[in-house]
Design a protein around this motif. Structure first.
Motif, PDB file in Angstrom:
ATOM      1  N   GLY A  20       0.808  -1.210   0.000  1.00 35.97           N
ATOM      2  CA  GLY A  20       0.000   0.000   0.000  1.00 35.97           C
ATOM      3  C   GLY A  20       0.842   1.261   0.000  1.00 35.97           C
ATOM      4  N   TYR A  21       0.151   2.393   0.122  1.00 37.25           N
ATOM      5  CA  TYR A  21       0.820   3.687   0.220  1.00 37.25           C
ATOM      6  C   TYR A  21       0.677   4.198   1.658  1.00 37.25           C
ATOM      7  N   SER A  64       7.445   5.085  -5.679  1.00 41.82           N
ATOM      8  CA  SER A  64       6.926   6.451  -5.635  1.00 41.82           C
ATOM      9  C   SER A  64       7.220   7.066  -4.274  1.00 41.82           C
ATOM     10  N   VAL A  65       7.960   8.170  -4.276  1.00 37.85           N
ATOM     11  CA  VAL A  65       8.295   8.896  -3.046  1.00 37.85           C
ATOM     12  C   VAL A  65       8.083  10.383  -3.302  1.00 37.85           C
ATOM     13  N   SER A  66       7.268  11.020  -2.480  1.00 34.63           N
ATOM     14  CA  SER A  66       7.034  12.463  -2.629  1.00 34.63           C
ATOM     15  C   SER A  66       7.063  13.118  -1.256  1.00 34.63           C
ATOM     16  N   THR A  67       7.490  14.373  -1.215  1.00 40.50           N
ATOM     17  CA  THR A  67       7.632  15.091   0.049  1.00 40.50           C
ATOM     18  C   THR A  67       6.601  16.204   0.159  1.00 40.50           C
ATOM     19  N   GLY A 111       5.157   4.617  -1.685  1.00 37.19           N
ATOM     20  CA  GLY A 111       4.477   3.365  -2.012  1.00 37.19           C
ATOM     21  C   GLY A 111       4.728   2.989  -3.473  1.00 37.19           C
ATOM     22  N   PRO A 112       4.284   1.828  -3.895  1.00 36.99           N
ATOM     23  CA  PRO A 112       3.776   0.756  -3.051  1.00 36.99           C
ATOM     24  C   PRO A 112       4.887   0.252  -2.125  1.00 36.99           C
ATOM     25  N   LEU A 113       4.525   0.018  -0.889  1.00 37.32           N
ATOM     26  CA  LEU A 113       5.513  -0.412   0.099  1.00 37.32           C
ATOM     27  C   LEU A 113       5.956  -1.845  -0.190  1.00 37.32           C
TER      28      LEU A 113
END
Length: 245
Positions: A45-46, A77-80, A136-138
């Protein structure tokens, strides 16, 4: 006697001071390390997590935070989230095998995130700051261990990089850990009825079997009724007197 009491009192005071120093000196830093919140998420999941950074120095401010993502658990996918007064930069690395995200094969993943304070935004003594990240996806692993470097305005660097060891006490400089739980199995569909899964031949067989069972039950009931009536008639005949000629 008086000298002995004074000596004993001084020794007790020194022992108390040493104990207090040990407790205050070691308990403080151990309880104020960088953590990730929440501490748990679900595989596949995220998750929105925040790196919570307390300032442990009495005289310096935290001016930079570097978070390294685990190499054995890449995330596609990584966003801050913007943090007022802080700039953010990311670094990528090659991943093999590629990571599948929404049907796309990614050959690169975020490996490091760096936040740097600008102006008067540094985390001052007695304060803390959170740095939110969505990812995610983790991966399908039990946990993600993030190695973190916390830089102060006086040049000191706190290295929160020690991974936990099973069954051991918390290390002196523990790394933030995100525990990942397996995704719950989807709820099963209701079981189909017998009519839905049977074939026409099965239906014919079921009807024939039902008819045979019905006839057998009817015959059994009729037989039992006959036995009951016969018994009653026999009992009556024994009670009635025989007519004399």
């Amino acid at each position: 006697m008086t000298r002995f009491r004074r000596t004993a009192t001084a020794a007790a005071a020194l022992a108390f001071t040493a104990a207090a120093t040990a407790v205050l000196g070691f308990a403080g830093p151990a309880s104020a390390h960088v953590t990730v919140n929440p501490k748990e998420a679900v595989q596949g999941g995220y998750a929105r997590v925040a790196f919570r950074v307390p300032n442990e120095s009495d005289t310096a401010s935290t001016t930079k935070l570097e978070v390294t993502l685990p190499e054995n658990a890449p995330v596609g996918s990584v966003s801050t989230m913007p943090v007022p007064g802080w700039t953010v930069a990311t670094e990528k690395r090659k991943v093999d095998p590629p990571i599948e995200v929404h049907g796309s094969q990614l050959t690169e993943a975020i490996s490091k995130i760096t936040w740097t304070a600008t102006g008067d935004a540094a985390v001052k003594p007695g304060q803390f700051q959170e740095f939110p990240v969505s990812m995610g996806p983790l991966p399908k692993v039990d946990s993600m261990v993030f190695k973190v470097l916390q830089t102060y305005s006086d040049g000191e660097i706190s290295r929160w990089i020690d991974p936990p060891a099973p069954g051991a006490e918390e290390p002196e400089h523990p790394a933030p850990v995100l525990t990942l739980a397996a995704a719950a199995a989807p709820a099963g569909a209701p079981a189909p009825s017998a009519a839905a899964v049977s074939s026409p031949d099965d239906d014919d067989d079921d009807e024939g079997n039902g008819l045979a069972v019905g006839l057998g039950v009817a015959g059994l009931v009729a037989g039992l009724a006959g036995l009951v009536l016969g018994g009653l008639a026999f009992s009556r005949s024994r009670r009635e007197p025989v007519a004399k000629s």
